[in-house]
Design an enzyme around this catalytic site. Structure first.
Site, mmCIF file in Angstrom:
data_model
loop_
_atom_site.group_PDB
_atom_site.id
_atom_site.type_symbol
_atom_site.label_atom_id
_atom_site.label_comp_id
_atom_site.label_asym_id
_atom_site.label_seq_id
_atom_site.Cartn_x
_atom_site.Cartn_y
_atom_site.Cartn_z
ATOM 1 N N HIS A 13 0.864 -1.195 0.000
ATOM 2 C CA HIS A 13 0.000 0.000 0.000
ATOM 3 C C HIS A 13 0.894 1.236 0.000
ATOM 4 C CE1 HIS A 13 -3.768 2.191 1.661
ATOM 5 N NE2 HIS A 13 -2.878 3.103 1.311
ATOM 6 N N HIS A 15 1.423 5.447 -1.808
ATOM 7 C CA HIS A 15 0.971 6.562 -2.654
ATOM 8 C C HIS A 15 2.186 7.185 -3.316
ATOM 9 C CE1 HIS A 15 -3.102 6.706 -0.816
ATOM 10 N NE2 HIS A 15 -2.448 6.191 0.206
ATOM 11 N N LYS A 99 -9.612 -0.566 -5.203
ATOM 12 C CA LYS A 99 -9.611 0.121 -3.912
ATOM 13 C C LYS A 99 -10.968 0.758 -3.630
ATOM 14 C CE LYS A 99 -7.976 2.084 -0.163
ATOM 15 N NZ LYS A 99 -6.808 2.906 0.078
ATOM 16 N N HIS A 136 -10.487 1.019 2.404
ATOM 17 C CA HIS A 136 -10.219 2.054 3.406
ATOM 18 C C HIS A 136 -11.356 1.949 4.412
ATOM 19 C CE1 HIS A 136 -8.597 6.006 4.864
ATOM 20 N NE2 HIS A 136 -9.766 5.933 5.488
ATOM 21 N N HIS A 174 -4.318 -0.539 6.116
ATOM 22 C CA HIS A 174 -3.835 0.238 7.267
ATOM 23 C C HIS A 174 -4.726 0.105 8.501
ATOM 24 C CE1 HIS A 174 -6.712 2.911 5.409
ATOM 25 N NE2 HIS A 174 -5.864 3.366 4.510
ATOM 26 N N ASP A 247 1.561 2.690 3.475
ATOM 27 C CA ASP A 247 0.693 3.862 3.296
ATOM 28 C C ASP A 247 1.525 5.142 3.273
ATOM 29 O OD1 ASP A 247 -1.639 5.221 2.779
ATOM 30 O OD2 ASP A 247 -2.304 5.295 4.858
HETATM 31 O O1 DOR Z 1 -3.294 9.556 5.675
HETATM 32 C C1 DOR Z 1 -3.697 9.219 4.578
HETATM 33 N N1 DOR Z 1 -3.193 9.760 3.453
HETATM 34 N N2 DOR Z 1 -4.666 8.329 4.514
HETATM 35 C C2 DOR Z 1 -5.257 8.002 3.354
HETATM 36 O O2 DOR Z 1 -6.145 7.192 3.355
HETATM 37 C C3 DOR Z 1 -4.875 8.686 2.096
HETATM 38 C C4 DOR Z 1 -3.518 9.204 2.184
HETATM 39 C C5 DOR Z 1 -3.207 10.181 1.086
HETATM 40 O O3 DOR Z 1 -3.497 9.892 -0.075
HETATM 41 O O4 DOR Z 1 -2.652 11.230 1.384
HETATM 42 ZN ZN ZN Z 2 -3.334 5.073 1.661
#
Ligand code: DOR
Ligand code: ZN
Length: 348
Positions: A13, A15, A99, A136, A174, A247
């Site tokens: 997971h 980003h 997702k 989520h 998470h 995450d």
């Molecule tokens: O803290 C987070 N940031 N939780 C999420 O679910 C998304 C993520 C983000 O994309 O910044």
């Molecule tokens: Zn995330």
């Protein structure tokens, strides 16, 4: 123990964003990790297989030469997602998961799902073909206290979905509570959970005690210490249903240090080193490889990586960068608050 060689880990997971941020953060994942499940919450989100294919190309072109890394693409589930497109992406080997963001739950989730019943046809198809759903797990009901949103999600959304689609492969992303850990444990092995590095290390005091610290704010928000202990127990237990999803979620520092700061902790640089600290403190270094490198591939029905990495414990603390610059600002790196002695290097 001062060195530990394990299979190259994967991040289930992460980003990466796009453009300048993608270029700045990707090398920190691809240095240590063989594969990563890449979150689709771009603006606009990655909704179709065509979007995912184009995003995959952008990721690969940002990859530094010599890094052996495979992005595993996901689709952002909306109430108008086309089940045939999802199935095609899966059969072509492009899509590894879908997702589910409840609309409004977190960063760029406005196009997410308001009424889960409206995506039942897609979930049914995913259950048929064996495509995992990453969830989520937070309700967005303003009447529910933010610290209770995961537990209430399990009861109101996850349990009914699970009951309706017993064959669906579900990852609770998470997980942050003992409730989440207990729920996963109560289910068959087609329910799993990812656990982040930061939720293994901080509790809500890190965000709120002695001043407000926006770099520890993420969603789901860190909970009280008893929940953190349940997460550490799950991660270090050897139970194959729990595996690493950092995450890691970069935001420009100035957008976190704001009156309404963004949610997200950027941890890809020191994730493996921080985990070594956590597993060492728990007396569970022999279980680190399962958590980072074996349990995830087993759930996703992939082979573990063949390459290896070595975790090395240095006598002096290792200095990790405090920030990562990008064209447009800087991103603050997760500070675990304790000194980090470990370092992750390619195995020799
Ligand atoms: O803290 C987070 N940031 N939780 C999420 O679910 C998304 C993520 C983000 O994309 O910044
Ligand atoms: Zn995330």
């Amino acid at each position: 123990m001062t060195t530990l060689t394990i299979r190259r880990p994967d991040d289930w997971h992460v980003h990466f964003r796009d453009g300048a941020v993608l270029e700045a953060v990707l090398p920190h994942t691809s240095k240590d990790f063989g594969r990563a499940i890449v979150m689709p919450n771009l603006v606009p989100p990655v909704v179709t297989t065509a979007d995912a294919e184009a995003y995959r190309r952008r990721i690969l072109s940002a990859l530094p030469d010599g890094h052996d890394f495979r992005p595993l693409m996901t689709l952002y589930l909306t109430e108008t997602t086309d089940a045939d497109d999802v199935e095609k992406g899966f059969r072509d080997g492009l899509i590894s998961a879908v997702k589910l963001y409840p609309a409004g739950a977190t960063t760029n989730s406005q196009s997410g799902v308001r009424d889960v019943a409206r995506v039942y046809p897609v979930l049914e198809r995913m259950a048929e073909i064996g495509l995992p759903l990453c969830v989520h797990g937070e309700v967005t009901d303003p009447d529910i206290d933010i610290f209770d949103r995961e537990a209430v999600f399990i009861e109101r959304v996850l349990a009914p979905v699970r009951q309706r689609f017993p064959a669906l492969r579900i990852v609770m992303e998470h997980v942050t509570t003992k409730d989440g850990v207990d729920y996963v444990r109560s289910q068959a092995e087609n329910t799993a959970a990812t656990i982040t590095v930061h939720h293994l290390i901080i509790n809500r005091n890190a965000i709120l005690a002695g001043g407000i610290r926006p770099h520890y704010y993420c969603l789901p928000v860190a909970k009280r210490e008893s929940h953190r202990l349940a997460l550490v127990e799950a991660a270090t237990s050897g139970d194959a249903r729990f595996f690493l999803g950092t995450d890691s979620a970069p935001h420009p520092t100035h957008l976190k240090e704001a009156a309404c700061g963004c949610a997200g902790v950027f941890s890809s640089i020191n994730a493996m080193a921080c985990l070594a600290e956590v597993f060492e403190a728990a007396g569970a270094m022999d279980r680190l490889e399962g958590f980072t490198s074996l349990n995830g591939p087993a759930f996703y029905r992939m082979e573990p990586n063949t390459a290896e990495v070595t975790l090395v414990r240095r006598p002096e603390p290792v200095a990790y960068p405090a920030t990562v610059p990008f064209d447009g600002g800087a991103i603050t790196v997760f500070d675990p608050i304790f000194p980090i002695h470990w370092e992750c290097v390619p195995a020799r």
